[in-house]
Scaffold this motif. Structure first.
Motif, PDB file in Angstrom:
ATOM      1  N   PHE A  52       0.899  -1.158   0.183  1.00 36.59           N
ATOM      2  CA  PHE A  52       0.074   0.161  -0.054  1.00 36.59           C
ATOM      3  C   PHE A  52       1.025   1.141   0.006  1.00 36.59           C
ATOM      4  O   PHE A  52       1.742   1.117   0.618  1.00 36.59           O
ATOM      5  CB  PHE A  52      -0.984   0.101   1.386  1.00 36.59           C
ATOM      6  N   GLN A  53       0.458   2.172  -0.883  1.00 30.05           N
ATOM      7  CA  GLN A  53       1.200   3.368  -0.876  1.00 30.05           C
ATOM      8  C   GLN A  53       0.107   4.683  -0.841  1.00 30.05           C
ATOM      9  O   GLN A  53      -0.720   4.840  -1.415  1.00 30.05           O
ATOM     10  CB  GLN A  53       1.720   3.617  -2.029  1.00 30.05           C
ATOM     11  N   MET A  65      -3.004   0.459  -3.934  1.00 26.94           N
ATOM     12  CA  MET A  65      -2.431  -1.010  -3.626  1.00 26.94           C
ATOM     13  C   MET A  65      -2.061  -1.710  -5.099  1.00 26.94           C
ATOM     14  O   MET A  65      -2.514  -1.613  -6.033  1.00 26.94           O
ATOM     15  CB  MET A  65      -3.495  -1.748  -3.262  1.00 26.94           C
ATOM     16  N   LYS A  66      -0.726  -2.212  -4.606  1.00 28.24           N
ATOM     17  CA  LYS A  66      -0.197  -3.126  -5.643  1.00 28.24           C
ATOM     18  C   LYS A  66      -0.031  -4.706  -4.933  1.00 28.24           C
ATOM     19  O   LYS A  66       0.390  -4.807  -3.868  1.00 28.24           O
ATOM     20  CB  LYS A  66       1.168  -2.759  -6.172  1.00 28.24           C
ATOM     21  N   TRP A  67      -0.481  -5.734  -5.788  1.00 26.91           N
ATOM     22  CA  TRP A  67      -0.393  -7.276  -5.156  1.00 26.91           C
ATOM     23  C   TRP A  67      -0.152  -8.042  -6.309  1.00 26.91           C
ATOM     24  O   TRP A  67      -0.649  -7.727  -7.503  1.00 26.91           O
ATOM     25  CB  TRP A  67      -1.608  -7.329  -4.429  1.00 26.91           C
ATOM     26  N   LEU A  68       0.460  -9.028  -5.920  1.00 22.80           N
ATOM     27  CA  LEU A  68       0.865 -10.181  -6.908  1.00 22.80           C
ATOM     28  C   LEU A  68      -0.265 -10.730  -7.591  1.00 22.80           C
ATOM     29  O   LEU A  68      -0.352 -11.218  -8.644  1.00 22.80           O
ATOM     30  CB  LEU A  68       1.842 -10.965  -6.199  1.00 22.80           C
ATOM     31  N   GLU A  75      -6.873   1.765  -6.688  1.00 23.87           N
ATOM     32  CA  GLU A  75      -7.058   2.819  -5.473  1.00 23.87           C
ATOM     33  C   GLU A  75      -7.984   2.179  -4.460  1.00 23.87           C
ATOM     34  O   GLU A  75      -8.885   1.550  -4.736  1.00 23.87           O
ATOM     35  CB  GLU A  75      -7.620   3.818  -6.091  1.00 23.87           C
ATOM     36  N   VAL A  76      -7.490   2.386  -3.536  1.00 25.57           N
ATOM     37  CA  VAL A  76      -8.253   1.948  -1.979  1.00 25.57           C
ATOM     38  C   VAL A  76      -9.258   2.963  -1.682  1.00 25.57           C
ATOM     39  O   VAL A  76      -8.814   4.186  -1.408  1.00 25.57           O
ATOM     40  CB  VAL A  76      -7.381   1.535  -0.767  1.00 25.57           C
ATOM     41  N   LYS A  77     -10.327   2.554  -1.542  1.00 18.96           N
ATOM     42  CA  LYS A  77     -11.532   3.851  -1.275  1.00 18.96           C
ATOM     43  C   LYS A  77     -11.511   3.800   0.371  1.00 18.96           C
ATOM     44  O   LYS A  77     -11.310   3.102   0.999  1.00 18.96           O
ATOM     45  CB  LYS A  77     -12.800   3.472  -1.584  1.00 18.96           C
TER      46      LYS A  77
END
Length: 77
Positions: A52-53, A65-68, A75-77
């Motif tokens: 998370f950034q 968020m970036k995930w494998l 985008e996280v709301k």
């Protein structure tokens, strides 16, 4: 709570969600000793957990968020 703090807590929760089960499997089920279960759990968690950034954009503060297991950056709301 600020979005910067939320991003940190999301990272921590994601890491712990993978670390604890992996450590438990290594320490108890595979009977590893000393620091090896922790080292292996750390490496697996670092690789598998979502990242998370927090960013300040023109529209305002946002968490991404970036995930494998998810294609692209969300985008996280």
């Amino acid at each position: 709570m600020s979005k910067k703090t939320k991003a940190f807590l999301y990272n921590l929760a994601g890491f712990i969600a993978f670390f604890v089960p992996t450590w438990f499997i290594g320490a108890n089920l595979l009977k590893m000793e000393d620091f090896w279960p922790k080292i292996i759990a750390f490496a697996v968690s670092l690789f598998l957990s979502p990242k998370f950034q927090f960013l300040k954009t023109a529209e305002g503060d946002k968490i991404f968020m970036k995930w494998l297991f998810v294609k692209g950056i969300k985008e996280v709301k």
